[in-house]
Design a protein around this motif. Structure first.
Motif, PDB file in Angstrom:
ATOM      1  N   LYS A  73       0.730  -1.096   0.067  1.00  0.00           N
ATOM      2  CA  LYS A  73       0.133   0.049  -0.012  1.00  0.00           C
ATOM      3  C   LYS A  73       0.759   1.277  -0.006  1.00  0.00           C
ATOM      4  O   LYS A  73       0.218   2.388  -0.194  1.00  0.00           O
ATOM      5  CB  LYS A  73      -0.918   0.150   1.196  1.00  0.00           C
ATOM      6  CG  LYS A  73      -1.956  -1.036   0.946  1.00  0.00           C
ATOM      7  CD  LYS A  73      -2.934  -0.737  -0.214  1.00  0.00           C
ATOM      8  CE  LYS A  73      -4.029  -1.628  -0.297  1.00  0.00           C
ATOM      9  NZ  LYS A  73      -4.691  -1.619  -1.706  1.00  0.00           N
ATOM     10  N   LYS A  74       2.148   1.082   0.289  1.00  0.00           N
ATOM     11  CA  LYS A  74       3.083   2.432   0.137  1.00  0.00           C
ATOM     12  C   LYS A  74       3.206   2.544  -1.033  1.00  0.00           C
ATOM     13  O   LYS A  74       4.425   2.853  -1.707  1.00  0.00           O
ATOM     14  CB  LYS A  74       4.176   2.185   0.950  1.00  0.00           C
ATOM     15  CG  LYS A  74       4.089   2.067   2.425  1.00  0.00           C
ATOM     16  CD  LYS A  74       5.424   2.145   3.061  1.00  0.00           C
ATOM     17  CE  LYS A  74       5.424   2.402   4.669  1.00  0.00           C
ATOM     18  NZ  LYS A  74       6.582   2.380   5.358  1.00  0.00           N
ATOM     19  N   ILE A  75       2.242   3.111  -1.851  1.00  0.00           N
ATOM     20  CA  ILE A  75       2.485   3.543  -3.286  1.00  0.00           C
ATOM     21  C   ILE A  75       1.568   4.999  -3.336  1.00  0.00           C
ATOM     22  O   ILE A  75       0.491   4.685  -2.879  1.00  0.00           O
ATOM     23  CB  ILE A  75       1.926   2.558  -4.154  1.00  0.00           C
ATOM     24  CG1 ILE A  75       2.807   1.376  -3.968  1.00  0.00           C
ATOM     25  CG2 ILE A  75       1.900   3.150  -5.553  1.00  0.00           C
ATOM     26  CD1 ILE A  75       2.049   0.224  -4.830  1.00  0.00           C
ATOM     27  N   PRO A  76       2.047   5.992  -3.770  1.00  0.00           N
ATOM     28  CA  PRO A  76       1.318   7.138  -3.808  1.00  0.00           C
ATOM     29  C   PRO A  76       0.422   7.158  -4.927  1.00  0.00           C
ATOM     30  O   PRO A  76       0.634   6.292  -5.763  1.00  0.00           O
ATOM     31  CB  PRO A  76       2.553   8.070  -4.206  1.00  0.00           C
ATOM     32  CG  PRO A  76       3.684   7.306  -4.935  1.00  0.00           C
ATOM     33  CD  PRO A  76       3.443   6.085  -4.265  1.00  0.00           C
ATOM     34  N   PRO A  77      -0.614   8.053  -4.738  1.00  0.00           N
ATOM     35  CA  PRO A  77      -1.730   8.100  -5.832  1.00  0.00           C
ATOM     36  C   PRO A  77      -1.025   8.567  -7.342  1.00  0.00           C
ATOM     37  O   PRO A  77      -0.290   9.527  -7.129  1.00  0.00           O
ATOM     38  CB  PRO A  77      -2.756   9.008  -5.324  1.00  0.00           C
ATOM     39  CG  PRO A  77      -2.069  10.001  -4.365  1.00  0.00           C
ATOM     40  CD  PRO A  77      -1.002   8.922  -3.557  1.00  0.00           C
ATOM     41  N   ALA A  78      -1.676   8.020  -8.356  1.00  0.00           N
ATOM     42  CA  ALA A  78      -0.924   8.334  -9.456  1.00  0.00           C
ATOM     43  C   ALA A  78      -1.766   9.906  -9.981  1.00  0.00           C
ATOM     44  O   ALA A  78      -2.713  10.010  -9.510  1.00  0.00           O
ATOM     45  CB  ALA A  78      -1.540   7.398 -10.614  1.00  0.00           C
ATOM     46  N   ASP A  79      -1.011  10.413 -10.591  1.00  0.00           N
ATOM     47  CA  ASP A  79      -1.450  11.882 -11.118  1.00  0.00           C
ATOM     48  C   ASP A  79      -2.228  11.597 -12.132  1.00  0.00           C
ATOM     49  O   ASP A  79      -3.143  12.251 -12.613  1.00  0.00           O
ATOM     50  CB  ASP A  79      -0.043  12.659 -11.777  1.00  0.00           C
ATOM     51  CG  ASP A  79       0.787  12.903 -10.511  1.00  0.00           C
ATOM     52  OD1 ASP A  79       0.294  13.562  -9.570  1.00  0.00           O
ATOM     53  OD2 ASP A  79       2.066  12.686 -10.731  1.00  0.00           O
ATOM     54  N   ASP A  80      -2.231  10.348 -13.207  1.00  0.00           N
ATOM     55  CA  ASP A  80      -3.119  10.326 -14.200  1.00  0.00           C
ATOM     56  C   ASP A  80      -3.043   8.697 -14.387  1.00  0.00           C
ATOM     57  O   ASP A  80      -2.092   8.135 -14.092  1.00  0.00           O
ATOM     58  CB  ASP A  80      -2.609  11.018 -15.388  1.00  0.00           C
ATOM     59  CG  ASP A  80      -3.646  11.198 -16.592  1.00  0.00           C
ATOM     60  OD1 ASP A  80      -4.826  10.524 -16.248  1.00  0.00           O
ATOM     61  OD2 ASP A  80      -3.341  11.518 -17.590  1.00  0.00           O
ATOM     62  N   VAL A  81      -4.270   8.087 -15.087  1.00  0.00           N
ATOM     63  CA  VAL A  81      -4.264   6.833 -15.428  1.00  0.00           C
ATOM     64  C   VAL A  81      -4.620   7.000 -17.103  1.00  0.00           C
ATOM     65  O   VAL A  81      -5.778   7.550 -17.335  1.00  0.00           O
ATOM     66  CB  VAL A  81      -5.223   6.025 -14.616  1.00  0.00           C
ATOM     67  CG1 VAL A  81      -5.330   4.707 -15.298  1.00  0.00           C
ATOM     68  CG2 VAL A  81      -4.700   5.922 -13.024  1.00  0.00           C
ATOM     69  N   MET A  82      -4.018   6.300 -17.972  1.00  0.00           N
ATOM     70  CA  MET A  82      -4.211   6.166 -19.326  1.00  0.00           C
ATOM     71  C   MET A  82      -4.530   4.970 -19.788  1.00  0.00           C
ATOM     72  O   MET A  82      -4.072   3.900 -19.126  1.00  0.00           O
ATOM     73  CB  MET A  82      -3.207   7.026 -20.033  1.00  0.00           C
ATOM     74  CG  MET A  82      -2.755   8.401 -19.473  1.00  0.00           C
ATOM     75  SD  MET A  82      -1.493   9.091 -20.549  1.00  0.00           S
ATOM     76  CE  MET A  82      -2.594   9.751 -21.726  1.00  0.00           C
ATOM     77  N   VAL A  83      -5.373   4.739 -20.762  1.00  0.00           N
ATOM     78  CA  VAL A  83      -5.288   3.317 -21.549  1.00  0.00           C
ATOM     79  C   VAL A  83      -4.880   3.498 -23.061  1.00  0.00           C
ATOM     80  O   VAL A  83      -4.849   4.638 -23.509  1.00  0.00           O
ATOM     81  CB  VAL A  83      -6.761   3.060 -21.542  1.00  0.00           C
ATOM     82  CG1 VAL A  83      -7.195   2.754 -19.993  1.00  0.00           C
ATOM     83  CG2 VAL A  83      -7.655   4.081 -22.279  1.00  0.00           C
ATOM     84  N   GLN A  84      -4.727   2.424 -23.645  1.00  0.00           N
ATOM     85  CA  GLN A  84      -4.249   2.295 -24.959  1.00  0.00           C
ATOM     86  C   GLN A  84      -4.583   0.884 -25.429  1.00  0.00           C
ATOM     87  O   GLN A  84      -4.453  -0.058 -24.901  1.00  0.00           O
ATOM     88  CB  GLN A  84      -2.841   2.647 -25.157  1.00  0.00           C
ATOM     89  CG  GLN A  84      -2.452   2.735 -26.641  1.00  0.00           C
ATOM     90  CD  GLN A  84      -0.773   3.094 -26.652  1.00  0.00           C
ATOM     91  OE1 GLN A  84      -0.088   2.998 -26.053  1.00  0.00           O
ATOM     92  NE2 GLN A  84      -0.603   3.542 -28.012  1.00  0.00           N
ATOM     93  N   ARG A  85      -5.235   1.043 -26.837  1.00  0.00           N
ATOM     94  CA  ARG A  85      -5.607  -0.230 -27.302  1.00  0.00           C
ATOM     95  C   ARG A  85      -4.269  -0.951 -27.895  1.00  0.00           C
ATOM     96  O   ARG A  85      -3.272  -0.264 -28.352  1.00  0.00           O
ATOM     97  CB  ARG A  85      -6.573  -0.059 -28.715  1.00  0.00           C
ATOM     98  CG  ARG A  85      -7.932   0.546 -28.141  1.00  0.00           C
ATOM     99  CD  ARG A  85      -8.986   0.509 -29.278  1.00  0.00           C
ATOM    100  NE  ARG A  85      -9.207  -0.727 -29.711  1.00  0.00           N
ATOM    101  CZ  ARG A  85     -10.364  -0.791 -30.531  1.00  0.00           C
ATOM    102  NH1 ARG A  85     -10.984   0.363 -31.093  1.00  0.00           N
ATOM    103  NH2 ARG A  85     -10.604  -2.337 -30.961  1.00  0.00           N
ATOM    104  N   ILE A  86      -4.505  -2.276 -28.132  1.00  0.00           N
ATOM    105  CA  ILE A  86      -3.378  -3.049 -28.575  1.00  0.00           C
ATOM    106  C   ILE A  86      -4.027  -3.390 -30.041  1.00  0.00           C
ATOM    107  O   ILE A  86      -5.111  -4.248 -30.103  1.00  0.00           O
ATOM    108  CB  ILE A  86      -3.148  -4.518 -27.867  1.00  0.00           C
ATOM    109  CG1 ILE A  86      -2.697  -3.813 -26.350  1.00  0.00           C
ATOM    110  CG2 ILE A  86      -2.007  -4.932 -28.427  1.00  0.00           C
ATOM    111  CD1 ILE A  86      -2.537  -5.065 -25.361  1.00  0.00           C
ATOM    112  N   PRO A  87      -3.343  -3.149 -30.938  1.00  0.00           N
ATOM    113  CA  PRO A  87      -3.826  -3.334 -32.351  1.00  0.00           C
ATOM    114  C   PRO A  87      -4.106  -4.925 -32.455  1.00  0.00           C
ATOM    115  O   PRO A  87      -3.295  -5.730 -32.404  1.00  0.00           O
ATOM    116  CB  PRO A  87      -2.787  -2.680 -33.240  1.00  0.00           C
ATOM    117  CG  PRO A  87      -2.162  -1.780 -32.522  1.00  0.00           C
ATOM    118  CD  PRO A  87      -2.069  -2.181 -31.240  1.00  0.00           C
TER     119      PRO A  87
END
Length: 665
Positions: A73-87
């Protein structure tokens, strides 16, 4: 975690990594397509900014944000979460957690998503493109067509709600309202990385969210707190003195050591009397002198004993029918889950105020019973608990169905036996008080105390106040004590900014935490007069807190800061009231200025946002002001968890971006 479990977990992680590498080798063509110009355009700035000089050294900040299987749990909150399709792949998607450069420097992030550990990599192997650029990547299973459909539906709702600003930490953050790279159908279909951080299942202005705010978070309606079946009126002697939400019942549950043998009335009397008597004795707690508040005898104990004796009880016996405490609020603190001090599923709270001996008014004395929720810190368990609260929105507030459902929830944390592994099998974390009614000083000072259930003496025993150094550290003059407090704040700036820190009992060889906390000046008004935590204003002094944001969060997380100038609160977030009146709440909680002359800096009482000027009069631009509506924040969080299916992309997003609350309030 035992060695066998560690080995098993490491084996699973290794298998995931090998599968990722295998996928990469077998899909070289797709990987080349994935490295499109648009993809490179997005990450070029991060690649340029990446500093590899000490990446392999694994440098971490003061709080060791490490990939650690025994403490993931010692992980800071991410500033952003992104996704990307795999062709060409309709059943997997790349998920990327983005951290500001150097805010997180480990090679992996591991998140438990619905019972499975997902390992996101920033080591340049597998699906990760560039090592050390702060973009952590994992390939996870999902039905891409269904995900796309859900994302577009959420996007429509987000746009309809005018890109409602996100909560970052406990504040509205308008800079995050519309990301520079928001979710785009066209970009997603073109296999580009797009943000999903601002897609919410519950637009902040929706009718559903209003119902959550009213029915599921902070319950002060008289139909609840004066329900005659579950509460007791000590002045009219009506209701049910043995109801589940009465002062008597809560104290009885704390005094009971075994649920099969409930505490007798005599035991409850002795338990409560010992707690009240402790106020009249001066104590030294962590080298901090806690003066006696002898008015406890005149205002509480002696009148209560007299009424009990007149009713035919033995001398010295406290009859709980005359307990001078009124329930003012039942509070859902699901948002406290994963706090640094260890509250895996949050808290439930019962708040009472003191009624004067003549039964004519409420005293300025608040008592809060804070219970840790004995649920597992995994998605399915957290979602189940959130859903129980969330379903209250569909019931009429105060109806028999609503009250029964609410009691079914509160019984899970108030009863003896609700946590067999703790003292007296109780879920209690602390009993806190905030009062000026017992102050004999001139001027009278509001004081905070904290009590814990001690199994050795079977009593509520006063202890240090959490997250607050002793009062002497906030003299706001350049002396050794203030310099020591500022040294702690400056050294731990990264952890404080991420709300992941603990104020220690001892710091730098000196007692640090306070035995009590006192508000030593006016609570509201224009800065810098209202009371807040700070060093000195001279930026050349070692007693100067270097960062405006750090100073604000540290002060806000101290009860004596949050109940005063840091958030323009007139001493209490839940105001003491007499029977027949619903408690009013602070602007920090409601988004509308509370009592006592609290100043809403935007001058607009109807915009659902309470704007506070920085108490130390520091900062430029957005740092100059802080905008609050904590009930709305809690409601948004509850609905998001309750309506998101575990093991999905969005449940992973929620966990990656969740910002644990570092305060006790």
């Amino acid at each position: 975690m035992g060695p066998s479990k560690q080995i098993f977990t490491l084996a699973i992680s290794a298998a995931i990594i090998l599968l990722s590498l295998s996928w990469n080798r077998n899909n070289k063509k797709d990987q080349q397509q994935n490295n499109s110009s648009s993809y490179d355009a997005f990450f070029s700035s991060r690649r340029a900014a990446a500093d590899f000089s000490d990446f392999d050294a694994g440098i971490t900040n003061e709080f060791d944000w490490a990939y650690n299987l025994s403490n993931p749990k010692k992980i800071p909150p991410a500033d952003d979460v992104m996704v990307q399709r795999i062709p060409g792949d309709n059943f997997h998607i790349l998920v990327m957690a983005v951290y500001a450069n150097a805010s997180f420097r480990e090679k992996f992030v591991t998140i438990n998503n619905g019972g499975e550990d997902v390992v996101l990599r920033d080591d340049g192997t597998g699906n990760d493109k560039v090592a050390g650029d702060g973009v952590y990547t994992a390939k996870i299973y999902t039905d891409v067509k269904e995900f796309r459909k859900q994302a577009l539906s959420m996007l429509k709702e987000t746009i309809k709600d005018n890109w409602e600003p996100l909560f970052v930490d406990r504040e509205f953050n308008y800079s995050k309202a519309c990301d520079t790279n928001p979710f785009s159908e066209i970009k997603f279909d073109n296999n580009e990385a797009v943000s999903i951080s601002n897609l919410t299942a519950a637009p902040a202005g929706s009718t559903t969210l209003d119902k959550v705010r009213n029915n599921c978070i902070f319950l002060t309606d008289l139909s609840v707190v004066e329900d005659p079946t579950r509460t007791w009126n000590c002045c009219t002697q009506t209701g049910n003195v043995d109801g589940p939400w009465t002062f008597k019942t809560l104290m009885k549950n704390l005094a009971t050591q075994d649920p099969s043998q409930p505490a007798s009335d005599q035991t409850v009397s002795d338990f409560v009397k010992a707690w009240l008597n402790s106020w009249a004795v001066q104590k030294i707690i962590n080298e901090d002198t806690v003066p006696a508040r002898t008015l406890v005898n005149d205002k509480i104990l002696n009148p209560w004993l007299a009424k009990s004796l007149a009713a035919g009880n033995p001398e010295g016996f406290l009859d709980m029918r005359f307990a001078p405490f009124k329930l003012t609020a039942i509070v859902n603190r699901f948002d406290l889950r994963e706090r640094a001090s260890g509250i895996p599923a949050g808290e439930g709270r019962m708040i009472f105020c003191l009624i004067n001996a003549d039964c004519t008014t409420a005293e300025n004395f608040t008592t809060i019973f804070e219970y840790g929720i004995n649920k597992k810190d995994v998605c399915d368990s957290l979602k189940s608990w959130a859903t129980q609260w969330f379903k209250l929105k569909d019931l009429t507030l105060g109806s028999s169905q609503y009250l029964s459902a609410l009691q079914a929830i509160t019984d899970q944390f108030t009863l003896c036996g609700s946590n067999p592994n703790r003292t007296h099998q109780s879920s209690i974390d602390a009993v806190r008080t905030n009062e000026v009614a017992l102050a004999a000083t001139d001027p009278p000072r509001w004081e905070f105390r904290e009590f814990g259930l001690n199994g050795n003496v079977h009593a509520l025993v006063q202890k240090t106040v959490s997250q607050i150094p002793a009062d002497r550290y906030n003299a706001q003059i350049d002396n050794a004590d203030v310099e020591r407090m500022v040294k702690f704040v400056n050294e731990n700036s990264a952890g404080i900014d991420s709300d992941a820190y603990e104020v220690p009992n001892i710091y730098d060889g000196f007692a640090f935490l306070g035995g009590k906390s006192t508000i030593l000046d006016t609570p509201v008004g224009l800065p810098t007069k209202p009371y807040h935590w700070d060093g000195v204003n001279n930026n050349k002094s070692v007693a100067f807190i270097s960062t405006t944001k750090t100073r604000h969060i540290f002060s806000r997380n101290a009860c004596s800061g949050c109940h005063a100038g840091e958030v323009q609160t007139f001493f209490t977030h839940v105001d003491p009231v007499f029977f027949g009146t619903a408690a009013t709440l602070s602007g920090f909680l409601t988004g509308t200025a509370g009592r006592g002359g609290a100043v809403d800096a935007d001058g607009n009482p109807s915009n659902d946002a309470f704007k506070v000027r920085d108490a130390a009069n520091r900062g430029n631009g957005t740092e100059r002001f802080h905008v609050f509506n904590d009930i709305k924040r809690r409601a948004t969080d509850l609905k998001q968890v309750a309506t998101t299916t575990c093991t999905t992309v969005f449940s992973l997003r929620n966990e990656l971006m969740f910002h644990p609350v570092g305060a006790v309030h």
